[in-house]
Design a protein around this motif. Structure first.
Motif, PDB file in Angstrom:
ATOM      1  N   ALA A   1      -3.262   5.314   5.542  1.00  0.00           N
ATOM      2  CA  ALA A   1      -2.700   5.410   3.999  1.00  0.00           C
ATOM      3  C   ALA A   1      -3.749   4.932   3.068  1.00  0.00           C
ATOM      4  O   ALA A   1      -3.777   3.809   2.527  1.00  0.00           O
ATOM      5  CB  ALA A   1      -1.283   4.405   3.978  1.00  0.00           C
ATOM      6  N   PRO A   2      -4.794   5.575   2.613  1.00  0.00           N
ATOM      7  CA  PRO A   2      -5.841   5.070   1.932  1.00  0.00           C
ATOM      8  C   PRO A   2      -5.444   4.833   0.306  1.00  0.00           C
ATOM      9  O   PRO A   2      -5.277   5.914  -0.055  1.00  0.00           O
ATOM     10  CB  PRO A   2      -6.864   6.218   2.131  1.00  0.00           C
ATOM     11  N   LEU A   3      -5.568   3.752  -0.298  1.00  0.00           N
ATOM     12  CA  LEU A   3      -5.108   3.766  -1.577  1.00  0.00           C
ATOM     13  C   LEU A   3      -6.079   4.388  -2.549  1.00  0.00           C
ATOM     14  O   LEU A   3      -5.765   4.958  -3.390  1.00  0.00           O
ATOM     15  CB  LEU A   3      -5.407   1.951  -1.793  1.00  0.00           C
ATOM     16  N   ARG A   4      -7.447   4.470  -2.070  1.00  0.00           N
ATOM     17  CA  ARG A   4      -8.338   5.103  -2.858  1.00  0.00           C
ATOM     18  C   ARG A   4      -8.102   6.300  -3.111  1.00  0.00           C
ATOM     19  O   ARG A   4      -8.464   6.991  -4.200  1.00  0.00           O
ATOM     20  CB  ARG A   4      -9.740   5.166  -2.110  1.00  0.00           C
ATOM     21  N   GLU A   5      -7.324   7.268  -2.209  1.00  0.00           N
ATOM     22  CA  GLU A   5      -6.928   8.634  -2.216  1.00  0.00           C
ATOM     23  C   GLU A   5      -5.464   8.821  -3.139  1.00  0.00           C
ATOM     24  O   GLU A   5      -4.996   9.812  -3.310  1.00  0.00           O
ATOM     25  CB  GLU A   5      -7.032   9.383  -1.116  1.00  0.00           C
ATOM     26  N   ASP A   6      -4.820   7.682  -3.283  1.00  0.00           N
ATOM     27  CA  ASP A   6      -3.354   8.102  -3.822  1.00  0.00           C
ATOM     28  C   ASP A   6      -3.299   7.480  -5.370  1.00  0.00           C
ATOM     29  O   ASP A   6      -3.058   6.350  -5.590  1.00  0.00           O
ATOM     30  CB  ASP A   6      -2.359   6.994  -2.971  1.00  0.00           C
TER      31      ASP A   6
ATOM     32  N   GLY B   1       0.790  -1.169   0.029  1.00  0.00           N
ATOM     33  CA  GLY B   1      -0.139  -0.085  -0.050  1.00  0.00           C
ATOM     34  C   GLY B   1       0.883   1.330  -0.170  1.00  0.00           C
ATOM     35  O   GLY B   1       2.126   1.179  -0.007  1.00  0.00           O
ATOM     36  N   PRO B   2       0.320   2.407   0.028  1.00  0.00           N
ATOM     37  CA  PRO B   2       1.212   3.684  -0.028  1.00  0.00           C
ATOM     38  C   PRO B   2       2.089   4.069   1.069  1.00  0.00           C
ATOM     39  O   PRO B   2       3.085   4.271   0.970  1.00  0.00           O
ATOM     40  CB  PRO B   2      -0.080   4.725  -0.286  1.00  0.00           C
ATOM     41  N   ARG B   3       1.666   3.270   2.216  1.00  0.00           N
ATOM     42  CA  ARG B   3       2.571   3.560   3.203  1.00  0.00           C
ATOM     43  C   ARG B   3       3.853   2.952   3.248  1.00  0.00           C
ATOM     44  O   ARG B   3       4.722   3.243   3.953  1.00  0.00           O
ATOM     45  CB  ARG B   3       1.919   3.072   4.632  1.00  0.00           C
ATOM     46  N   PHE B   4       3.984   1.827   2.472  1.00  0.00           N
ATOM     47  CA  PHE B   4       5.153   1.116   2.217  1.00  0.00           C
ATOM     48  C   PHE B   4       5.802   1.057   0.876  1.00  0.00           C
ATOM     49  O   PHE B   4       6.277   0.024   0.565  1.00  0.00           O
ATOM     50  CB  PHE B   4       5.114  -0.357   3.061  1.00  0.00           C
ATOM     51  N   GLU B   5       5.472   1.941   0.014  1.00  0.00           N
ATOM     52  CA  GLU B   5       5.774   1.944  -1.198  1.00  0.00           C
ATOM     53  C   GLU B   5       7.435   1.674  -1.382  1.00  0.00           C
ATOM     54  O   GLU B   5       7.768   0.988  -2.186  1.00  0.00           O
ATOM     55  CB  GLU B   5       5.413   3.300  -2.079  1.00  0.00           C
ATOM     56  N   ALA B   6       8.234   2.261  -0.681  1.00  0.00           N
ATOM     57  CA  ALA B   6       9.710   2.266  -0.893  1.00  0.00           C
ATOM     58  C   ALA B   6      10.213   0.813  -0.677  1.00  0.00           C
ATOM     59  O   ALA B   6      10.963  -0.187  -1.329  1.00  0.00           O
ATOM     60  CB  ALA B   6      10.620   3.185  -0.186  1.00  0.00           C
ATOM     61  N   GLU B   7       9.615   0.305   0.703  1.00  0.00           N
ATOM     62  CA  GLU B   7       9.724  -1.090   1.203  1.00  0.00           C
ATOM     63  C   GLU B   7       9.279  -2.266   0.171  1.00  0.00           C
ATOM     64  O   GLU B   7      10.140  -3.317  -0.193  1.00  0.00           O
ATOM     65  CB  GLU B   7       9.125  -1.206   2.372  1.00  0.00           C
ATOM     66  N   VAL B   8       8.021  -2.030  -0.332  1.00  0.00           N
ATOM     67  CA  VAL B   8       7.601  -3.011  -1.430  1.00  0.00           C
ATOM     68  C   VAL B   8       8.313  -3.084  -2.700  1.00  0.00           C
ATOM     69  O   VAL B   8       8.643  -4.102  -3.259  1.00  0.00           O
ATOM     70  CB  VAL B   8       6.266  -2.714  -1.595  1.00  0.00           C
ATOM     71  N   GLU B   9       8.774  -1.866  -3.102  1.00  0.00           N
ATOM     72  CA  GLU B   9       9.601  -1.767  -4.251  1.00  0.00           C
ATOM     73  C   GLU B   9      11.065  -2.598  -4.096  1.00  0.00           C
ATOM     74  O   GLU B   9      11.518  -3.381  -5.108  1.00  0.00           O
ATOM     75  CB  GLU B   9       9.924  -0.412  -4.540  1.00  0.00           C
ATOM     76  N   HIS B  10      11.570  -2.526  -3.018  1.00  0.00           N
ATOM     77  CA  HIS B  10      12.606  -3.236  -2.342  1.00  0.00           C
ATOM     78  C   HIS B  10      12.459  -4.915  -2.509  1.00  0.00           C
ATOM     79  O   HIS B  10      13.439  -5.384  -3.053  1.00  0.00           O
ATOM     80  CB  HIS B  10      13.256  -2.534  -1.321  1.00  0.00           C
ATOM     81  N   LEU B  11      11.590  -5.101  -1.898  1.00  0.00           N
ATOM     82  CA  LEU B  11      11.058  -6.437  -1.916  1.00  0.00           C
ATOM     83  C   LEU B  11      10.784  -7.213  -3.397  1.00  0.00           C
ATOM     84  O   LEU B  11      11.068  -8.323  -3.445  1.00  0.00           O
ATOM     85  CB  LEU B  11      10.048  -6.689  -0.942  1.00  0.00           C
ATOM     86  N   ALA B  12      10.216  -6.194  -4.110  1.00  0.00           N
ATOM     87  CA  ALA B  12       9.687  -6.824  -5.357  1.00  0.00           C
ATOM     88  C   ALA B  12      10.814  -7.023  -6.250  1.00  0.00           C
ATOM     89  O   ALA B  12      10.956  -7.957  -6.941  1.00  0.00           O
ATOM     90  CB  ALA B  12       8.916  -5.540  -5.972  1.00  0.00           C
ATOM     91  N   ASP B  13      11.936  -5.991  -6.051  1.00  0.00           N
ATOM     92  CA  ASP B  13      13.265  -6.307  -6.864  1.00  0.00           C
ATOM     93  C   ASP B  13      14.054  -7.586  -6.385  1.00  0.00           C
ATOM     94  O   ASP B  13      14.398  -8.466  -7.277  1.00  0.00           O
ATOM     95  CB  ASP B  13      14.084  -5.003  -6.508  1.00  0.00           C
ATOM     96  N   LEU B  14      14.096  -7.769  -5.078  1.00  0.00           N
ATOM     97  CA  LEU B  14      14.614  -9.018  -4.675  1.00  0.00           C
ATOM     98  C   LEU B  14      13.810 -10.084  -4.976  1.00  0.00           C
ATOM     99  O   LEU B  14      14.472 -11.381  -5.690  1.00  0.00           O
ATOM    100  CB  LEU B  14      14.526  -8.905  -2.978  1.00  0.00           C
ATOM    101  N   LEU B  15      12.642 -10.195  -5.041  1.00  0.00           N
ATOM    102  CA  LEU B  15      11.762 -11.410  -5.549  1.00  0.00           C
ATOM    103  C   LEU B  15      11.778 -11.932  -7.112  1.00  0.00           C
ATOM    104  O   LEU B  15      12.276 -12.780  -7.542  1.00  0.00           O
ATOM    105  CB  LEU B  15      10.256 -11.320  -5.086  1.00  0.00           C
ATOM    106  N   GLU B  16      11.944 -10.649  -7.736  1.00  0.00           N
ATOM    107  CA  GLU B  16      12.096 -10.659  -9.386  1.00  0.00           C
ATOM    108  C   GLU B  16      13.406 -11.287  -9.668  1.00  0.00           C
ATOM    109  O   GLU B  16      13.536 -12.227 -10.792  1.00  0.00           O
ATOM    110  CB  GLU B  16      11.654  -9.311  -9.983  1.00  0.00           C
ATOM    111  N   SER B  17      14.166 -10.784  -8.757  1.00  0.00           N
ATOM    112  CA  SER B  17      15.639 -11.227  -9.437  1.00  0.00           C
ATOM    113  C   SER B  17      16.002 -12.707  -9.205  1.00  0.00           C
ATOM    114  O   SER B  17      16.766 -13.304 -10.054  1.00  0.00           O
ATOM    115  CB  SER B  17      16.809 -10.407  -8.311  1.00  0.00           C
ATOM    116  N   ARG B  18      15.206 -13.375  -8.204  1.00  0.00           N
ATOM    117  CA  ARG B  18      15.466 -14.702  -7.927  1.00  0.00           C
ATOM    118  C   ARG B  18      14.448 -15.571  -8.552  1.00  0.00           C
ATOM    119  O   ARG B  18      14.718 -16.577  -8.845  1.00  0.00           O
ATOM    120  CB  ARG B  18      15.303 -14.962  -6.332  1.00  0.00           C
TER     121      ARG B  18
END
Length: 246
Positions: free
Chosen positions: A50-55, A15-32
């Motif tokens: 952190a409402p998804l509806r508004e972001d 969600g919007p609250r953890f965008e940077a962390e999710v991006e980091h993890l997505a890169d790690l998972l995709e690399s493997r």
């Protein structure tokens, strides 16, 4: 690698609250695991802050991830548990999560409303059907389980299994490999379990599940363990999609 052995990986608390962390993890998972071979569990409004509806920017990011083939699950609504529990539920709320088991104590009507609203919101954002519903902290009460059967979701998961949400057929069994970052003791325990899992589970489970969380990126020891675990299971189990179980 056996084609019958599957590796299912997921990023929780998206969600919007953890965008940077999710991006980091997505890169790690995709690399493997390769492009799109994992799932994201989307929280519509994490802790009401952190409402998804508004972001709109994060909506675009979420849709782009979905278009890359990443499966999307609805992961509660607020993620925060505000119910006063008693009995066995009180033990689970205190010891299995830190106030995160939102769907543990909800009544059927409330759970069903939030499930349907979450499904409609995420599907509107990504422009396609979600894969299913997974309760925060993998904790469900009787009201939530009853609501789930009526909700229109295809799949559900707890810590020990994946099942068909409408007819309750179990589709895969076995513990989720996950990590804990909120205390040194919990981190040490989760690191030890990951070592054990890498040794034992490749030979005993046809479907292995790995789940990561935004807090994992705060500890290098956890990130290293996640990378080792993904690498080990990617050699024995084919990176797959949850919907292959249906």
């Amino acid at each position: 690698m056996s084609s019958t052995k599957r590796l299912l990986a997921s990023i929780h608390d998206v969600g919007p609250r953890f965008e940077a962390e999710v991006e980091h993890l997505a890169d790690l998972l995709e690399s493997r695991l390769g492009k799109g071979h994992f799932a994201m569990l989307v929280v519509p409004d994490h802790w009401g802050a952190a409402p998804l509806r508004e972001d709109r920017a994060f909506q675009s990011r979420l849709r782009a991830w979905s278009e890359r083939g990443i499966e999307m699950f609805v992961h509660g609504w607020f993620h925060r548990d505000t119910v006063q529990h008693s009995g066995a539920a009180s033990f689970k709320a205190r010891h299995l999560t830190a106030g995160e088991g939102e769907f543990l104590g909800l009544d059927e009507a409330t759970a069903l409303r939030l499930m349907r609203e979450g499904k409609a919101l995420v599907e509107d954002v990504i422009g396609r059907e979600v894969a299913g519903f997974i309760a925060p902290a993998w904790l469900y009460g009787e009201g939530s389980l009853s609501a789930l059967r009526q909700s229109g979701f295809a799949l559900a998961e707890d810590h020990w299994k994946v099942w068909n949400a409408s007819d309750q057929r179990v589709l895969a069994r076995g513990p989720v490999i996950t990590w804990a970052s909120r205390s040194m003791a919990r981190t040490a325990s989760s690191l030890a379990f990951a070592v054990l899992a890498r040794t034992v589970l490749p030979h005993t489970l046809d479907t292995v599940r790995i789940a990561v969380h935004p807090g994992d990126v705060t500890k290098p020891s956890i990130l290293s363990s996640i990378d080792s675990t993904l690498s080990r299971f990617a050699r024995s189990h084919r990176p797959a999609r949850y919907t292959e179980l249906t």
